[in-house]
Scaffold this motif. Structure first.
Motif, PDB file in Angstrom:
ATOM      1  N   LEU A  69      32.385   9.179 -12.401  1.00  0.00           N
ATOM      2  CA  LEU A  69      31.638  10.213 -11.649  1.00  0.00           C
ATOM      3  C   LEU A  69      30.447  10.605 -12.207  1.00  0.00           C
ATOM      4  O   LEU A  69      29.324  10.551 -11.718  1.00  0.00           O
ATOM      5  CB  LEU A  69      32.254  11.644 -11.597  1.00  0.00           C
ATOM      6  N   GLN A  70      30.446  10.672 -13.864  1.00  0.00           N
ATOM      7  CA  GLN A  70      29.027  10.794 -14.435  1.00  0.00           C
ATOM      8  C   GLN A  70      28.052   9.583 -14.262  1.00  0.00           C
ATOM      9  O   GLN A  70      26.892   9.843 -14.153  1.00  0.00           O
ATOM     10  CB  GLN A  70      29.432  11.113 -15.972  1.00  0.00           C
ATOM     11  N   TYR A  71      28.762   8.290 -14.139  1.00  0.00           N
ATOM     12  CA  TYR A  71      28.076   7.211 -14.115  1.00  0.00           C
ATOM     13  C   TYR A  71      27.364   7.185 -12.660  1.00  0.00           C
ATOM     14  O   TYR A  71      26.211   6.758 -12.460  1.00  0.00           O
ATOM     15  CB  TYR A  71      28.984   5.723 -14.384  1.00  0.00           C
ATOM     16  N   LEU A  72      28.229   7.446 -11.640  1.00  0.00           N
ATOM     17  CA  LEU A  72      27.698   7.601 -10.387  1.00  0.00           C
ATOM     18  C   LEU A  72      26.508   8.500 -10.214  1.00  0.00           C
ATOM     19  O   LEU A  72      25.728   8.129  -9.510  1.00  0.00           O
ATOM     20  CB  LEU A  72      28.678   7.678  -9.277  1.00  0.00           C
ATOM     21  N   GLN A  73      26.665   9.689 -10.818  1.00  0.00           N
ATOM     22  CA  GLN A  73      25.675  10.873 -10.716  1.00  0.00           C
ATOM     23  C   GLN A  73      24.325  10.235 -11.268  1.00  0.00           C
ATOM     24  O   GLN A  73      23.152  10.603 -10.740  1.00  0.00           O
ATOM     25  CB  GLN A  73      26.116  11.971 -11.251  1.00  0.00           C
ATOM     26  N   PHE A  74      24.677   9.650 -12.414  1.00  0.00           N
ATOM     27  CA  PHE A  74      23.508   9.223 -13.153  1.00  0.00           C
ATOM     28  C   PHE A  74      22.543   7.959 -12.334  1.00  0.00           C
ATOM     29  O   PHE A  74      21.484   8.068 -11.938  1.00  0.00           O
ATOM     30  CB  PHE A  74      23.739   8.144 -14.407  1.00  0.00           C
ATOM     31  N   LYS A  75      23.395   6.954 -11.594  1.00  0.00           N
ATOM     32  CA  LYS A  75      23.009   6.183 -10.600  1.00  0.00           C
ATOM     33  C   LYS A  75      22.070   6.648  -9.620  1.00  0.00           C
ATOM     34  O   LYS A  75      21.085   6.316  -9.016  1.00  0.00           O
ATOM     35  CB  LYS A  75      23.815   5.139 -10.362  1.00  0.00           C
ATOM     36  N   PHE A  76      22.727   7.809  -9.063  1.00  0.00           N
ATOM     37  CA  PHE A  76      22.117   8.415  -7.849  1.00  0.00           C
ATOM     38  C   PHE A  76      20.714   9.210  -8.195  1.00  0.00           C
ATOM     39  O   PHE A  76      20.000   8.948  -7.508  1.00  0.00           O
ATOM     40  CB  PHE A  76      23.344   9.540  -7.322  1.00  0.00           C
ATOM     41  N   GLN A  77      20.692   9.904  -9.470  1.00  0.00           N
ATOM     42  CA  GLN A  77      19.511  10.136  -9.878  1.00  0.00           C
ATOM     43  C   GLN A  77      18.538   9.271 -10.074  1.00  0.00           C
ATOM     44  O   GLN A  77      17.197   9.392  -9.803  1.00  0.00           O
ATOM     45  CB  GLN A  77      19.723  11.185 -11.189  1.00  0.00           C
ATOM     46  N   GLN A  78      18.625   8.214 -10.462  1.00  0.00           N
ATOM     47  CA  GLN A  78      17.907   6.920 -10.636  1.00  0.00           C
ATOM     48  C   GLN A  78      17.332   6.594  -9.357  1.00  0.00           C
ATOM     49  O   GLN A  78      16.187   6.235  -9.303  1.00  0.00           O
ATOM     50  CB  GLN A  78      18.446   5.742 -11.298  1.00  0.00           C
ATOM     51  N   ALA A  79      18.176   6.361  -8.486  1.00  0.00           N
ATOM     52  CA  ALA A  79      17.813   5.905  -7.072  1.00  0.00           C
ATOM     53  C   ALA A  79      16.823   6.973  -6.574  1.00  0.00           C
ATOM     54  O   ALA A  79      16.040   6.701  -5.950  1.00  0.00           O
ATOM     55  CB  ALA A  79      19.043   5.777  -6.249  1.00  0.00           C
ATOM     56  N   LYS A  80      17.009   8.190  -6.598  1.00  0.00           N
ATOM     57  CA  LYS A  80      16.328   9.317  -6.026  1.00  0.00           C
ATOM     58  C   LYS A  80      14.822   9.197  -6.802  1.00  0.00           C
ATOM     59  O   LYS A  80      14.050   9.498  -5.922  1.00  0.00           O
ATOM     60  CB  LYS A  80      16.805  10.484  -6.463  1.00  0.00           C
TER      61      LYS A  80
END
Length: 120
Positions: free
Chosen positions: A107-118
């Protein structure tokens, strides 16, 4: 809104994301006992902290404080398109088989990737 309701919503959000009080308090730069008091309804968090919590969880201030039908799942799923098929189902299947600590890492990794994509 009563402190107890806000506290329960904060607890529900934290547990939905599989976070500990220690993790949340470290992200917000506050002491864990202070955060615990907010969740228990013993104290009301200051407005600036409530706003930081909304940003952290990506929920609206209105949803957190006013929505009588608030749900951590619905609040965090707002604006997400429906399932995209087999890949998503496989991801969910394997995720459910993982131990809790691995789930938190994912979950932390997905949130990190999501923030990068944003940011792009």
């Amino acid at each position: 809104m009563k402190n107890i309701e806000l506290g329960q919503r904060l607890k529900d959000l934290r547990e939905y994301h599989h976070y500990t009080q220690e993790y949340i308090s470290s992200k917000l730069n506050i002491e864990r006992p202070s955060y615990s008091n907010y969740e228990c309804g013993k104290r009301t968090p200051p407005l600036d902290l409530i706003i930081r919590l909304c940003n952290f969880y990506q929920v609206s201030l209105d949803d957190l404080l006013c929505n009588p039908k608030f749900s951590p799942c619905a609040a965090t799923m707002e604006g997400i398109p429906p399932s995209s098929g087999e890949d998503e189902e496989a991801l969910l299947h394997y995720y459910r088989l993982l131990p809790d600590d691995s789930k938190r890492e994912i979950l932390q990794y997905l949130q990190f990737k999501f923030q990068q994509a944003k940011k792009q």
